[in-house]
Design a protein around this motif. Structure first.
Motif, PDB file in Angstrom:
ATOM      1  N   SER A 233       1.015  -0.813   0.475  1.00 15.37           N
ATOM      2  CA  SER A 233      -0.505  -0.002   0.282  1.00 15.37           C
ATOM      3  C   SER A 233       1.061   1.423   0.209  1.00 15.37           C
ATOM      4  N   TYR A 234       0.408   2.038  -0.647  1.00 19.54           N
ATOM      5  CA  TYR A 234       1.202   3.274  -0.699  1.00 19.54           C
ATOM      6  C   TYR A 234       0.867   4.394   0.342  1.00 19.54           C
ATOM      7  N   LEU A 235       1.915   5.543   0.367  1.00 14.85           N
ATOM      8  CA  LEU A 235       1.845   6.375   1.884  1.00 14.85           C
ATOM      9  C   LEU A 235       0.851   7.280   1.054  1.00 14.85           C
ATOM     10  N   THR A 236      -0.414   8.069   1.493  1.00 12.12           N
ATOM     11  CA  THR A 236      -0.389   9.721   1.719  1.00 12.12           C
ATOM     12  C   THR A 236      -1.004  10.206   2.052  1.00 12.12           C
TER      13      THR A 236
ATOM     14  N   TYR B 141      15.954  18.373   0.974  1.00  6.45           N
ATOM     15  CA  TYR B 141      14.640  18.426   1.310  1.00  6.45           C
ATOM     16  C   TYR B 141      15.601  16.420   2.073  1.00  6.45           C
ATOM     17  N   LEU B 142      14.903  15.641   3.156  1.00 11.11           N
ATOM     18  CA  LEU B 142      15.142  14.787   3.473  1.00 11.11           C
ATOM     19  C   LEU B 142      14.203  13.799   3.058  1.00 11.11           C
ATOM     20  N   VAL B 143      14.162  12.303   3.093  1.00 10.87           N
ATOM     21  CA  VAL B 143      13.980  11.930   2.861  1.00 10.87           C
ATOM     22  C   VAL B 143      13.422  10.431   3.818  1.00 10.87           C
ATOM     23  N   ILE B 144      12.410   9.814   4.229  1.00 16.24           N
ATOM     24  CA  ILE B 144      11.985   8.741   4.967  1.00 16.24           C
ATOM     25  C   ILE B 144      11.601   7.132   4.676  1.00 16.24           C
ATOM     26  N   TYR B 145      12.115   6.510   4.866  1.00 17.65           N
ATOM     27  CA  TYR B 145      11.835   5.444   4.097  1.00 17.65           C
ATOM     28  C   TYR B 145      11.139   4.127   5.100  1.00 17.65           C
TER      29      TYR B 145
ATOM     30  N   THR C  61       5.791  15.410   2.977  1.00 17.04           N
ATOM     31  CA  THR C  61       4.956  14.737   2.166  1.00 17.04           C
ATOM     32  C   THR C  61       4.937  13.455   1.562  1.00 17.04           C
ATOM     33  N   CYS C  62       4.054  12.721   1.171  1.00 19.33           N
ATOM     34  CA  CYS C  62       4.640  11.022   1.007  1.00 19.33           C
ATOM     35  C   CYS C  62       3.636  11.184  -0.289  1.00 19.33           C
ATOM     36  N   LEU C  63       5.051  10.705  -0.255  1.00 19.14           N
ATOM     37  CA  LEU C  63       5.065   9.980  -2.810  1.00 19.14           C
ATOM     38  C   LEU C  63       4.855   8.551  -2.512  1.00 19.14           C
ATOM     39  N   LEU C  64       3.777   8.715  -2.525  1.00 17.08           N
ATOM     40  CA  LEU C  64       4.558   7.076  -3.201  1.00 17.08           C
ATOM     41  C   LEU C  64       4.600   5.642  -1.833  1.00 17.08           C
ATOM     42  N   ASN C  65       5.841   5.449  -1.952  1.00 15.29           N
ATOM     43  CA  ASN C  65       6.863   4.516  -0.874  1.00 15.29           C
ATOM     44  C   ASN C  65       7.252   5.180  -0.130  1.00 15.29           C
ATOM     45  N   LYS C  66       7.129   6.467  -0.210  1.00 14.63           N
ATOM     46  CA  LYS C  66       8.582   7.458   1.288  1.00 14.63           C
ATOM     47  C   LYS C  66       7.843   8.998   1.144  1.00 14.63           C
ATOM     48  N   ILE C  67       8.242   9.427   2.030  1.00 14.99           N
ATOM     49  CA  ILE C  67       7.531  10.313   3.104  1.00 14.99           C
ATOM     50  C   ILE C  67       8.726  11.581   2.505  1.00 14.99           C
TER      51      ILE C  67
END
Length: 154
Positions: free
Chosen positions: A2-5, A45-49, A112-118
């Motif tokens: 499931s994807y993040l929104t 920006y940073l990315v959370i996985y 900001t949720c982008l499919l499989n990452k934040i």
């Protein structure tokens, strides 16, 4: 998968900790047990996985030619600064100072949720980025998504 929104406004406390918003936390049930990984984004920006998504990224990187200089540089840059995040008992994560400095994050952030990452943006930088929306979003959509679905029986 499931994807993040969603998009969430958050504040950092004086120690660089951020509360994971409840609506986002519901989408990350494995965060408490497996943890998360935070890394630099391709811009400021940073990315959370999730740990699972991070392992997929590492698998992709592992397939690159370790003797190709561009590949080595990319892996070195991509991996540089990556840090584990583990929510504390209050549901906060401590964002590493070196990553906050890289992204110019000082206090208020937008997740900001982008499919499989934040993506984790400084609020002011996020507003600036959003303000630069293409003049003709329909043209961009056609260019990027126009060929999707071709070859399917409709």
């Amino acid at each position: 998968m499931s994807y993040l929104t969603g998009e969430f406004n958050c504040k950092l406390d004086a120690k660089g900790r951020m509360m994971i918003p409840a609506d986002l936390k519901k989408q990350l049930p494995e965060a408490d047990t497996e943890g998360l990984v935070i890394n630099r984004g391709l811009e400021n920006y940073l990315v959370i996985y999730t740990k699972r998504e991070w392992d997929i990224k590492l698998g992709e990187l592992n397939k690159l030619n370790e003797y190709d200089r561009k590949s080595i540089r990319f892996v070195r840059y991509f991996m540089g600064g990556a840090s584990d995040l583990k929510p504390d008992t209050a549901g906060r994560v401590n964002l590493p100072k070196h990553l906050l400095d890289y992204a110019g994050i000082t206090g208020e952030v937008v997740l900001t949720c982008l499919l499989n990452k934040i993506e984790v943006w400084d609020k002011k930088a996020h507003l600036e980025m959003i303000s630069n929306e293409p003049e003709n979003f329909a043209e961009l959509a056609e260019e990027v998504m126009g060929n999707k679905g071709r070859g399917r029986d409709e």
